[in-house]
Design an enzyme around this catalytic site. Sequence first.
Site, PDB file in Angstrom:
ATOM      1  CG  HIS A  18      37.053  39.596  38.887  1.00  0.00           C
ATOM      2  ND1 HIS A  18      38.370  39.407  39.563  1.00  0.00           N
ATOM      3  CD2 HIS A  18      36.408  40.752  39.230  1.00  0.00           C
ATOM      4  CE1 HIS A  18      38.357  40.710  40.258  1.00  0.00           C
ATOM      5  NE2 HIS A  18      37.168  41.401  40.199  1.00  0.00           N
ATOM      6  CG  MET A  23      37.373  48.530  39.902  1.00  0.00           C
ATOM      7  SD  MET A  23      37.620  49.981  41.356  1.00  0.00           S
ATOM      8  CE  MET A  23      38.193  48.855  42.481  1.00  0.00           C
TER       9      MET A  23
END
Length: 279
Positions: free
Chosen positions: A37, A30
Amino acid sequence: MQIVRQLAPLRDALAEFRKAGLKIGLVPTMGALHAGHMRLVEVAKQQCDVVVVSIFVNPTQFGEGEDLDAYPRQETADATLLEAAGVELLWAPTADQIYPSGYATNVSVSGVSDGLCGAARPGHFDGVATVVAKLFNQTRPDAAFFGEKDFQQLAVIRRMARDLDFTHDIVGVPTVRDPDGLALSSRNAYLTGEQRANAVALPDAMREAAKAIAAGGEVAAILSDAKRRLLDSGFHKIDYLELRDANTLAVLDIFAQSARLFAAAHIGETRLIDNIPVS
Ligand code: PAF
């Protein structure tokens, strides 16, 4: 790095990769990317020939009163990071590419969605399963990469993939932590300096509880002590601190080899989650 916002050019780009016989890795996110990430991207780069990262702040996984509007959006900075990491394609769809007008389908995974975050955030895992199923269909990857920090989410996605006959690999990647042990999360950005300093009580209390449980201590008493410690350290609400089986997510009252400790607790306006193996 190609930045693609519409399905038709996405399919064209992916078809080119497939024609060249390249193995495609998908990292759904997101946005508001952090080192956690980027670790997913790194693992995807190691295991695949091309990496597609998606950025879509998915409204259906946010409940009422949650932080959808405030959720950090920083696509330019994210794209710079992804480009530097060697990502081939950023899939940043407009909302109508995920939820077209009249959208009426929901993917709901029972069992592993119950309890833990499923209890505190009704509908959350339906939103996750729905958007991830869509991202899988849109990109048809060879492997998809998810962080173990959201361990229940990973279990829901594995179950959904098995049930809906997605055949690609689902790869879980261990949690990345700050040097003091706090798990990286986009939501850590909401913490004030004092809250950030206090937040380390969460991994600290969990680590000590896990050690005591593995040593044969009484689970209920250990968890109750750990909760008290969190409440004494600046957390004001604990959604859960539970011992569960890592495979089925069933609650455990006593230690087992597959045991994992799961926690969600609030500090200031921020809800932090974490999980660790007990061994
Ligand atoms: O973990 C996340 O960032 C999201 O839940 C995901 C998997 C990208 C679905 O929106």
